[in-house]
Design an enzyme around this catalytic site. Sequence first.
Site, short mmCIF file in Angstrom:
data_model
loop_
_atom_site.label_atom_id
_atom_site.label_comp_id
_atom_site.label_asym_id
_atom_site.label_seq_id
_atom_site.Cartn_x
_atom_site.Cartn_y
_atom_site.Cartn_z
N ILE A 188 17.17 14.55 -39.07
CA ILE A 188 15.82 14.79 -38.56
C ILE A 188 14.91 14.93 -39.77
O ILE A 188 15.19 15.70 -40.69
CB ILE A 188 15.75 16.07 -37.70
CG1 ILE A 188 16.63 15.91 -36.45
CG2 ILE A 188 14.30 16.38 -37.31
CD1 ILE A 188 16.73 17.16 -35.61
N GLU A 231 3.19 17.19 -45.31
CA GLU A 231 2.87 16.72 -46.66
C GLU A 231 2.41 15.26 -46.65
O GLU A 231 1.47 14.91 -47.35
CB GLU A 231 4.08 16.89 -47.58
CG GLU A 231 3.89 16.32 -48.98
CD GLU A 231 2.81 16.99 -49.81
OE1 GLU A 231 2.28 16.34 -50.73
OE2 GLU A 231 2.48 18.18 -49.56
N GLY A 247 9.64 18.75 -40.65
CA GLY A 247 8.24 18.92 -40.32
C GLY A 247 7.37 19.13 -41.55
O GLY A 247 6.24 18.64 -41.60
N VAL A 248 7.88 19.86 -42.54
CA VAL A 248 7.07 20.08 -43.74
C VAL A 248 6.81 18.78 -44.48
O VAL A 248 5.76 18.62 -45.12
CB VAL A 248 7.71 21.12 -44.69
CG1 VAL A 248 7.73 22.48 -44.05
CG2 VAL A 248 9.09 20.70 -45.13
N HIS A 298 19.53 17.45 -44.32
CA HIS A 298 18.71 17.79 -43.13
C HIS A 298 18.83 16.73 -42.06
O HIS A 298 17.91 15.94 -41.90
CB HIS A 298 17.25 17.95 -43.55
CG HIS A 298 16.40 18.71 -42.57
ND1 HIS A 298 15.75 18.14 -41.51
CD2 HIS A 298 16.09 20.02 -42.51
CE1 HIS A 298 15.06 19.05 -40.85
NE2 HIS A 298 15.25 20.19 -41.44
#
Length: 147
Positions: free
Chosen positions: A55, A63, A58-59, A49
């Site tokens: 990057i 978390e 976002g998850v 990723h």
Amino acid sequence: MLFNVVEIQKILPHRYPFLLVDRITKLDKGTYIEGYKNISISEPVFQGHFPDHPIYPGVMIIEGMAQAGGVLAFQSVGEEVNCNDKVVYFMSIDKAKFRIPVTPGDKLVYKLKVLKQRGNIWSLKAEAFVDEVLVAEAELKAMIVDK
């Protein structure tokens, strides 16, 4: 510094590669917590990723904010709760927004305020910053339950 990563591991069940809080720097029990994670290119998530344009997902930011919220909840309920017998479960994520990409080398600072707390259920306003710039935000709801 209030809690380093070793002390955080005594509170949360998460471990590498999914422990996403390095330090807790501020804590007002029942009200507020602040902590951070240093984002490194050696994070396993960057293998996919994205290999040529890393990057931080976002998850993972969400978390990390939730884990900081877990520390806040456990530290706020007092000595009567044994962290080894309990876990914090996500119930909902609302109003999530990702404003600026987080990349290797960033210090991701989590700031969470309690919106409401009733019994074992916590509602939190969570924000994440890099260099004092808001990069992500959400409203999180979680509950402390028996393992």
